[in-house]
Design an enzyme around this catalytic site. Structure first.
Site, mmCIF file in Angstrom:
data_model
loop_
_atom_site.group_PDB
_atom_site.id
_atom_site.type_symbol
_atom_site.label_atom_id
_atom_site.label_comp_id
_atom_site.label_asym_id
_atom_site.label_seq_id
_atom_site.Cartn_x
_atom_site.Cartn_y
_atom_site.Cartn_z
ATOM 1 N NE ARG A 186 -16.295 6.314 9.449
ATOM 2 C CZ ARG A 186 -16.241 6.402 10.767
ATOM 3 N NH1 ARG A 186 -17.291 6.040 11.490
ATOM 4 N NH2 ARG A 186 -15.151 6.817 11.371
ATOM 5 C CD GLU A 226 -2.625 1.169 2.638
ATOM 6 O OE1 GLU A 226 -3.338 0.169 2.805
ATOM 7 O OE2 GLU A 226 -2.629 2.148 3.408
ATOM 8 C CD GLN A 228 -5.356 0.320 11.451
ATOM 9 O OE1 GLN A 228 -4.369 0.273 10.710
ATOM 10 N NE2 GLN A 228 -6.201 1.339 11.479
HETATM 11 P P1 FAD Z 1 -17.035 1.169 8.753
HETATM 12 O O1 FAD Z 1 -16.960 -0.244 8.340
HETATM 13 O O2 FAD Z 1 -18.179 1.981 8.203
HETATM 14 O O3 FAD Z 1 -17.090 1.193 10.359
HETATM 15 C C1 FAD Z 1 -16.935 2.423 11.065
HETATM 16 C C2 FAD Z 1 -17.530 2.256 12.452
HETATM 17 O O4 FAD Z 1 -18.956 2.142 12.348
HETATM 18 C C3 FAD Z 1 -17.081 0.986 13.185
HETATM 19 O O5 FAD Z 1 -16.998 1.286 14.548
HETATM 20 C C4 FAD Z 1 -18.210 -0.009 12.923
HETATM 21 O O6 FAD Z 1 -18.295 -0.985 13.956
HETATM 22 C C5 FAD Z 1 -19.411 0.917 12.905
HETATM 23 N N1 FAD Z 1 -20.493 0.460 12.011
HETATM 24 C C6 FAD Z 1 -20.374 -0.026 10.762
HETATM 25 N N2 FAD Z 1 -21.586 -0.289 10.246
HETATM 26 C C7 FAD Z 1 -22.490 0.034 11.187
HETATM 27 C C8 FAD Z 1 -23.919 -0.003 11.267
HETATM 28 N N3 FAD Z 1 -24.651 -0.428 10.254
HETATM 29 N N4 FAD Z 1 -24.504 0.439 12.425
HETATM 30 C C9 FAD Z 1 -23.780 0.890 13.477
HETATM 31 N N5 FAD Z 1 -22.415 0.938 13.449
HETATM 32 C C10 FAD Z 1 -21.796 0.520 12.328
HETATM 33 N N6 FAD Z 1 -8.896 5.959 5.662
HETATM 34 C C11 FAD Z 1 -8.810 6.873 4.685
HETATM 35 O O7 FAD Z 1 -9.269 8.009 4.872
HETATM 36 N N7 FAD Z 1 -8.195 6.587 3.482
HETATM 37 C C12 FAD Z 1 -7.681 5.364 3.227
HETATM 38 O O8 FAD Z 1 -7.152 5.152 2.127
HETATM 39 C C13 FAD Z 1 -7.767 4.360 4.242
HETATM 40 N N8 FAD Z 1 -7.274 3.116 4.029
HETATM 41 C C14 FAD Z 1 -7.455 2.151 4.988
HETATM 42 C C15 FAD Z 1 -7.014 0.838 4.725
HETATM 43 C C16 FAD Z 1 -7.214 -0.180 5.646
HETATM 44 C C17 FAD Z 1 -6.757 -1.582 5.343
HETATM 45 C C18 FAD Z 1 -7.848 0.124 6.897
HETATM 46 C C19 FAD Z 1 -8.061 -0.967 7.912
HETATM 47 C C20 FAD Z 1 -8.257 1.423 7.172
HETATM 48 C C21 FAD Z 1 -8.076 2.450 6.237
HETATM 49 N N9 FAD Z 1 -8.512 3.745 6.457
HETATM 50 C C22 FAD Z 1 -8.401 4.703 5.463
HETATM 51 C C23 FAD Z 1 -9.062 4.140 7.754
HETATM 52 C C24 FAD Z 1 -10.594 4.038 7.820
HETATM 53 O O9 FAD Z 1 -11.194 4.946 6.923
HETATM 54 C C25 FAD Z 1 -11.005 4.370 9.259
HETATM 55 O O10 FAD Z 1 -10.528 3.391 10.143
HETATM 56 C C26 FAD Z 1 -12.475 4.657 9.494
HETATM 57 O O11 FAD Z 1 -12.602 5.243 10.804
HETATM 58 C C27 FAD Z 1 -13.377 3.422 9.457
HETATM 59 O O12 FAD Z 1 -13.490 2.958 8.189
HETATM 60 P P2 FAD Z 1 -14.262 1.586 7.868
HETATM 61 O O13 FAD Z 1 -14.312 1.459 6.410
HETATM 62 O O14 FAD Z 1 -13.702 0.470 8.638
HETATM 63 O O15 FAD Z 1 -15.736 1.992 8.440
#
Ligand code: FAD
Length: 307
Positions: free
Chosen positions: A124, A18, A199
């Site tokens: 997200r 990455e 993560q």
């Molecule tokens: P989600 O899956 O939407 O989860 C976010 C939170 O909401 C979690 O606490 C989850 O438990 C909760 N949740 C999910 N669905 C629901 C629901 N239906 N009801 C209630 N709660 C819910 N960030 C960037 O800005 N750019 C990047 O390029 C980037 N790359 C990443 C790559 C990897 C491999 C990882 C692990 C993270 C990356 N991130 C990046 C960080 C990421 O955007 C953040 O960690 C963000 O806070 C959460 O993203 P997510 O997609 O896991 O969110």
């Protein structure tokens, strides 16, 4: 090639890399040169992170303030396109909910289709600086699961993109507990995600226990562990703060005993990552994802030792 097909057909584990888009001003040739050291390992694909646009307010001559877009990085689509044409390697642009309406996401998907990109990491995104909680964009998506649904619904039935999503072995910081977080992870898989990248973590036992919990919760897609070699003493406090992760006491003690010797600390972080990676491979992971942060030296050493 789609990552889901790479994962399905690969006979051995492979490194997954990455990079972060560079700051504006870099030339195409400089970008291509910066990732050249990784090409020795014939990566199957390269992930390119996505960063939310920021805005600043500037005072006008009449005393009013106007809002201006500050985009200090080259866009992930431009970086992906440069990498694809230079190295003929697959790319995985990250896409985030934050900052875009559903229509804007659809337009980005059209651009990726136009570029021949077949993979997306759907996230997200984090809160913008100054906000404590993620605030969804009006007309946009609140959770990554909604983004996954939107990607699957784009030109429905055409199966244009293979989708990766993020997982948190030490729990996403907003989730009340790991079980709820894994339920939410399953929503992303049920919505159409093909695989999970985690993560970063520094204790493999945490990862193994997470995989067990995911499997018990009915998540059956590949789970790729994410690793980042520690490089400075400062990261001992910065990484837990930024990513809500633990750093094992054995590692912090080793770092402390190195005092101010920066090279020794760098080597400790690299060696720790090598041990983690070898152990993960011995446990049969499908791939190991490296958060390279655009720095090749330590990653190249790790890849030479492990793959
Ligand atoms: P989600 O899956 O939407 O989860 C976010 C939170 O909401 C979690 O606490 C989850 O438990 C909760 N949740 C999910 N669905 C629901 C629901 N239906 N009801 C209630 N709660 C819910 N960030 C960037 O800005 N750019 C990047 O390029 C980037 N790359 C990443 C790559 C990897 C491999 C990882 C692990 C993270 C990356 N991130 C990046 C960080 C990421 O955007 C953040 O960690 C963000 O806070 C959460 O993203 P997510 O997609 O896991 O969110």
């Amino acid at each position: 090639m789609k990552i889901k097909d790479i994962l399905r057909t690969s006979s051995r584990p492979f490194p997954s890399l990455e990079i972060v888009p560079p700051l504006k001003g870099i030339t195409n040739a400089e970008l291509i040169e910066s990732i050249k050291p990784f090409m020795e390992f014939c990566p199957r694909y390269i992930n390119v992170t996505c960063h939310r646009d920021e805005y600043e307010f500037r005072e006008e001559t009449d005393g009013s303030f106007s809002r201006h877009l500050v985009r200090n990085k080259v866009s992930e689509a431009a970086v992906c396109s440069a990498i694809m044409s230079a190295y003929k390697v697959d790319v995985v642009p990250h896409m985030i909910c934050g900052g875009s309406t559903a229509d804007e996401i659809d337009n980005k998907l059209s651009d990726l289709k136009f570029l021949g990109i077949e993979n997306i990491m759907a996230l997200r995104g984090d809160c913008v600086v100054g906000e404590k909680r993620f605030v969804p964009t009006e007309g946009g998506y609140r959770y990554a699961s909604e983004l996954v649904e939107a990607i699957c619904a784009f030109e429905k039935g055409s199966d244009l993109f293979s989708i990766g999503v993020g997982g948190y072995p030490e729990k996403h910081f907003e989730a009340p507990n790991i079980e709820t977080d894994i339920e939410n992870l399953k929503r992303k898989v049920d919505a159409g995600a093909d695989y999970i990248i985690t993560q970063m973590f520094f204790d493999n036992e945490v990862f193994y226990s997470y995989v067990d919990k995911c499997r018990s919760a009915g998540i059956d897609v590949p789970i790729i562990p994410g690793l980042k070699p520690l490089t400075t003493a400062r990261q001992v406090s910065l990484l837990p703060e930024s990513f809500s992760i633990d750093i094992p006491v054995d590692l912090t003690s080793e770092i402390r005993s190195a005092g101010n010797d920066r090279q020794a600390i760098y080597n400790i972080g690299t060696d720790w990552c090598i041990r983690q990676c070898k152990d993960l491979l011995a446990h049969g992971v499908p791939a190991v994802h490296f958060y390279t942060m655009g720095k090749a030296e330590n990653i190249v050493r790790i890849l030479r030792e492990c793959f």
